[in-house]
Design a protein around this motif. Sequence first.
Motif, PDB file in Angstrom:
ATOM      1  N   ALA A   1       9.400 -69.056 -46.266  1.00 45.18           N
ATOM      2  CA  ALA A   1       8.248 -68.148 -46.127  1.00 45.18           C
ATOM      3  C   ALA A   1       8.215 -67.576 -44.710  1.00 45.18           C
ATOM      4  O   ALA A   1       8.718 -68.188 -43.756  1.00 45.18           O
ATOM      5  CB  ALA A   1       6.953 -68.893 -46.436  1.00 45.18           C
ATOM      6  N   ASP A   2       7.619 -66.399 -44.566  1.00 49.31           N
ATOM      7  CA  ASP A   2       7.597 -65.762 -43.245  1.00 49.31           C
ATOM      8  C   ASP A   2       6.665 -66.495 -42.292  1.00 49.31           C
ATOM      9  O   ASP A   2       5.764 -67.229 -42.711  1.00 49.31           O
ATOM     10  CB  ASP A   2       7.192 -64.294 -43.367  1.00 49.31           C
ATOM     11  CG  ASP A   2       5.780 -64.118 -43.895  1.00 49.31           C
ATOM     12  OD1 ASP A   2       4.848 -64.085 -43.083  1.00 49.31           O
ATOM     13  OD2 ASP A   2       5.624 -64.045 -45.131  1.00 49.31           O
ATOM     14  N   VAL A   3       6.918 -66.288 -41.014  1.00 43.16           N
ATOM     15  CA  VAL A   3       6.177 -66.966 -39.944  1.00 43.16           C
ATOM     16  C   VAL A   3       4.673 -66.735 -40.066  1.00 43.16           C
ATOM     17  O   VAL A   3       3.873 -67.669 -39.933  1.00 43.16           O
ATOM     18  CB  VAL A   3       6.678 -66.476 -38.565  1.00 43.16           C
ATOM     19  CG1 VAL A   3       5.789 -67.035 -37.449  1.00 43.16           C
ATOM     20  CG2 VAL A   3       8.118 -66.870 -38.341  1.00 43.16           C
ATOM     21  N   LYS A   4       4.280 -65.503 -40.330  1.00 46.23           N
ATOM     22  CA  LYS A   4       2.854 -65.151 -40.398  1.00 46.23           C
ATOM     23  C   LYS A   4       2.149 -65.946 -41.502  1.00 46.23           C
ATOM     24  O   LYS A   4       1.055 -66.483 -41.283  1.00 46.23           O
ATOM     25  CB  LYS A   4       2.710 -63.648 -40.648  1.00 46.23           C
ATOM     26  CG  LYS A   4       1.279 -63.122 -40.605  1.00 46.23           C
ATOM     27  CD  LYS A   4       1.279 -61.585 -40.668  1.00 46.23           C
ATOM     28  CE  LYS A   4      -0.140 -61.031 -40.552  1.00 46.23           C
ATOM     29  NZ  LYS A   4      -0.913 -61.268 -41.779  1.00 46.23           N
TER      30      LYS A   4
ATOM     31  N   PRO B   1      14.440 -73.309 -43.118  1.00 49.23           N
ATOM     32  CA  PRO B   1      13.852 -73.711 -41.831  1.00 49.23           C
ATOM     33  C   PRO B   1      12.899 -74.891 -42.014  1.00 49.23           C
ATOM     34  O   PRO B   1      12.226 -74.997 -43.047  1.00 49.23           O
ATOM     35  CB  PRO B   1      13.098 -72.457 -41.382  1.00 49.23           C
ATOM     36  CG  PRO B   1      13.751 -71.325 -42.112  1.00 49.23           C
ATOM     37  CD  PRO B   1      14.170 -71.888 -43.431  1.00 49.23           C
ATOM     38  N   LEU B   2      12.849 -75.760 -41.016  1.00 47.15           N
ATOM     39  CA  LEU B   2      11.950 -76.916 -41.059  1.00 47.15           C
ATOM     40  C   LEU B   2      10.754 -76.655 -40.156  1.00 47.15           C
ATOM     41  O   LEU B   2      10.906 -76.467 -38.952  1.00 47.15           O
ATOM     42  CB  LEU B   2      12.686 -78.176 -40.611  1.00 47.15           C
ATOM     43  CG  LEU B   2      11.853 -79.463 -40.568  1.00 47.15           C
ATOM     44  CD1 LEU B   2      11.402 -79.851 -41.975  1.00 47.15           C
ATOM     45  CD2 LEU B   2      12.642 -80.612 -39.925  1.00 47.15           C
ATOM     46  N   TRP B   3       9.564 -76.680 -40.758  1.00 44.44           N
ATOM     47  CA  TRP B   3       8.317 -76.474 -40.028  1.00 44.44           C
ATOM     48  C   TRP B   3       7.576 -77.794 -39.877  1.00 44.44           C
ATOM     49  O   TRP B   3       7.618 -78.645 -40.771  1.00 44.44           O
ATOM     50  CB  TRP B   3       7.421 -75.487 -40.754  1.00 44.44           C
ATOM     51  CG  TRP B   3       7.896 -74.071 -40.685  1.00 44.44           C
ATOM     52  CD1 TRP B   3       8.805 -73.465 -41.497  1.00 44.44           C
ATOM     53  CD2 TRP B   3       7.491 -73.082 -39.727  1.00 44.44           C
ATOM     54  NE1 TRP B   3       8.998 -72.161 -41.118  1.00 44.44           N
ATOM     55  CE2 TRP B   3       8.198 -71.901 -40.034  1.00 44.44           C
ATOM     56  CE3 TRP B   3       6.604 -73.085 -38.656  1.00 44.44           C
ATOM     57  CZ2 TRP B   3       8.031 -70.728 -39.299  1.00 44.44           C
ATOM     58  CZ3 TRP B   3       6.438 -71.920 -37.918  1.00 44.44           C
ATOM     59  CH2 TRP B   3       7.155 -70.765 -38.245  1.00 44.44           C
ATOM     60  N   ARG B   4       6.874 -77.929 -38.764  1.00 43.72           N
ATOM     61  CA  ARG B   4       6.049 -79.112 -38.490  1.00 43.72           C
ATOM     62  C   ARG B   4       4.601 -78.638 -38.383  1.00 43.72           C
ATOM     63  O   ARG B   4       4.234 -77.966 -37.410  1.00 43.72           O
ATOM     64  CB  ARG B   4       6.512 -79.761 -37.189  1.00 43.72           C
ATOM     65  CG  ARG B   4       5.804 -81.037 -36.780  1.00 43.72           C
ATOM     66  CD  ARG B   4       6.421 -81.518 -35.462  1.00 43.72           C
ATOM     67  NE  ARG B   4       5.975 -82.842 -35.085  1.00 43.72           N
ATOM     68  CZ  ARG B   4       4.943 -83.095 -34.280  1.00 43.72           C
ATOM     69  NH1 ARG B   4       4.237 -82.092 -33.776  1.00 43.72           N
ATOM     70  NH2 ARG B   4       4.623 -84.337 -33.969  1.00 43.72           N
ATOM     71  N   LEU B   5       3.787 -78.991 -39.353  1.00 44.85           N
ATOM     72  CA  LEU B   5       2.394 -78.545 -39.387  1.00 44.85           C
ATOM     73  C   LEU B   5       1.464 -79.703 -39.038  1.00 44.85           C
ATOM     74  O   LEU B   5       1.476 -80.741 -39.707  1.00 44.85           O
ATOM     75  CB  LEU B   5       2.023 -77.998 -40.771  1.00 44.85           C
ATOM     76  CG  LEU B   5       2.453 -76.564 -41.104  1.00 44.85           C
ATOM     77  CD1 LEU B   5       3.967 -76.427 -41.134  1.00 44.85           C
ATOM     78  CD2 LEU B   5       1.866 -76.130 -42.439  1.00 44.85           C
TER      79      LEU B   5
ATOM     80  N   LEU C   1       7.924 -74.267 -35.486  1.00 46.86           N
ATOM     81  CA  LEU C   1       9.233 -74.121 -36.116  1.00 46.86           C
ATOM     82  C   LEU C   1      10.149 -75.173 -35.500  1.00 46.86           C
ATOM     83  O   LEU C   1      10.631 -75.005 -34.384  1.00 46.86           O
ATOM     84  CB  LEU C   1       9.785 -72.712 -35.889  1.00 46.86           C
ATOM     85  CG  LEU C   1      11.145 -72.396 -36.512  1.00 46.86           C
ATOM     86  CD1 LEU C   1      11.156 -72.676 -38.005  1.00 46.86           C
ATOM     87  CD2 LEU C   1      11.537 -70.943 -36.228  1.00 46.86           C
ATOM     88  N   PHE C   2      10.354 -76.270 -36.220  1.00 51.17           N
ATOM     89  CA  PHE C   2      11.018 -77.439 -35.644  1.00 51.17           C
ATOM     90  C   PHE C   2      12.536 -77.307 -35.607  1.00 51.17           C
ATOM     91  O   PHE C   2      13.168 -77.615 -34.606  1.00 51.17           O
ATOM     92  CB  PHE C   2      10.628 -78.683 -36.451  1.00 51.17           C
ATOM     93  CG  PHE C   2      10.863 -79.976 -35.714  1.00 51.17           C
ATOM     94  CD1 PHE C   2      10.005 -80.373 -34.701  1.00 51.17           C
ATOM     95  CD2 PHE C   2      11.936 -80.784 -36.033  1.00 51.17           C
ATOM     96  CE1 PHE C   2      10.214 -81.563 -34.013  1.00 51.17           C
ATOM     97  CE2 PHE C   2      12.158 -81.982 -35.349  1.00 51.17           C
ATOM     98  CZ  PHE C   2      11.295 -82.366 -34.340  1.00 51.17           C
ATOM     99  N   ARG C   3      13.118 -76.851 -36.710  1.00 47.06           N
ATOM    100  CA  ARG C   3      14.576 -76.679 -36.779  1.00 47.06           C
ATOM    101  C   ARG C   3      14.909 -75.408 -37.542  1.00 47.06           C
ATOM    102  O   ARG C   3      14.288 -75.087 -38.547  1.00 47.06           O
ATOM    103  CB  ARG C   3      15.244 -77.852 -37.502  1.00 47.06           C
ATOM    104  CG  ARG C   3      15.271 -79.188 -36.776  1.00 47.06           C
ATOM    105  CD  ARG C   3      16.031 -80.203 -37.629  1.00 47.06           C
ATOM    106  NE  ARG C   3      15.981 -81.558 -37.129  1.00 47.06           N
ATOM    107  CZ  ARG C   3      16.932 -82.128 -36.384  1.00 47.06           C
ATOM    108  NH1 ARG C   3      18.011 -81.446 -36.061  1.00 47.06           N
ATOM    109  NH2 ARG C   3      16.800 -83.382 -35.991  1.00 47.06           N
ATOM    110  N   GLY C   4      15.945 -74.713 -37.063  1.00 47.71           N
ATOM    111  CA  GLY C   4      16.453 -73.552 -37.776  1.00 47.71           C
ATOM    112  C   GLY C   4      15.499 -72.385 -37.768  1.00 47.71           C
ATOM    113  O   GLY C   4      14.491 -72.369 -37.073  1.00 47.71           O
ATOM    114  N   GLY C   5      15.826 -71.366 -38.591  1.00 48.30           N
ATOM    115  CA  GLY C   5      14.940 -70.222 -38.737  1.00 48.30           C
ATOM    116  C   GLY C   5      15.040 -69.214 -37.600  1.00 48.30           C
ATOM    117  O   GLY C   5      15.747 -69.415 -36.609  1.00 48.30           O
TER     118      GLY C   5
END
Length: 354
Positions: free
Chosen positions: A292-295, A258-262, A310-314
């Motif tokens: 890694a998990d969302v939390k 998954p791609l995250w945007r922080l 959560l930008f893409r996937g996951g």
Amino acid sequence: MQAVIDQLAATIREAAKQKRPLCVRGGGTKDFYGGEIRGYKLNTGDCRGIVAYEPTELVITARAGTPLLEIEAALREKSQMLAFEPPHFGEGSTLGGCVAAGLSGPRRPYAGAVRDFVLGVRILDGKGDELKFGGQVMKNVAGYDVSRLMAGSLGTLGVLLEVSLKVLPLPAFETTLLLKRGEAEAISLMNEWAARPLPITATAYRDGDLGVRLSGARVAVEAAAKRIGGAPVAPLQAERFWTGIREQTDPFFSREGPLWRLSLKSTTPPLALPGQQLIEWGGALRWLRSTADVKTIREAAVRAGGHATLFRGGDRSAGVFQPLPPVLMKLHRNLKQAFDPSGILNPGRLYADF
């Protein structure tokens, strides 16, 4: 064109009467972004065309379905640009989708975000009524600045019909430098540069490489390049690099997970999170490929004074965007109620509640 708008309005009114959700979309290039898409597709692609462009006034007005490629081509002819460098994510990207998504490219921390360039909008609200906010000048004080609410609203407040944007001249000269640095040193350097009067218009760090773009008058750019150091990058290679960052065609974005945007404070030290990271915006934007998990991810972002998307996937069941505090959520609900009382416009794209 009025017939197209009348048809859109009629569709909205009928959907409101039946409480039937509508999926508002332009070219569909950002369907991956936000919550689950549901409802009857209300396409704004036929509402297209440049309405007015005044190069001397640095203002362009176009209909929401106008392709970004068409707008950028018209601006280039006059040596001008959309300074927030909107990502396209596909050839079908439209002006309306660009504003509704509220996404900006590498130049954003140095020039401003998409919302900073929105001067005015025409929309259809959730009752099918046509509304107009703002205008075509920067100094517009007629009422609340509602037009900028549309930036990043993902079509939940209204269907964009027309947008007026401020544009800027293309830089006279531009160069990109590449420095080999560790992550902590790269973050420190980017923040150090931000405190100096340097003509920086983009920074990006990944896998030990720190790229920095300088734009402006040739003399100023060359003087800044000497102060910063590093190896100059060939113009075509530099263009491919920054385009790859903006459009997420860079090899980093093809990695698994998954791609995250922080979004964090720029001075935040390297995050101890599993996965790979790409750092932009002088340290304030961290792209994270991680299982890694969302939390874990969201708590790390909050500790750093920011938030995680959560930008893409996951797994999106926990929500795509960082949960809002009760007071902010109440404000969002009140806005939604005012603009879309039946709750039919892109329900669930921002938050499950609306």
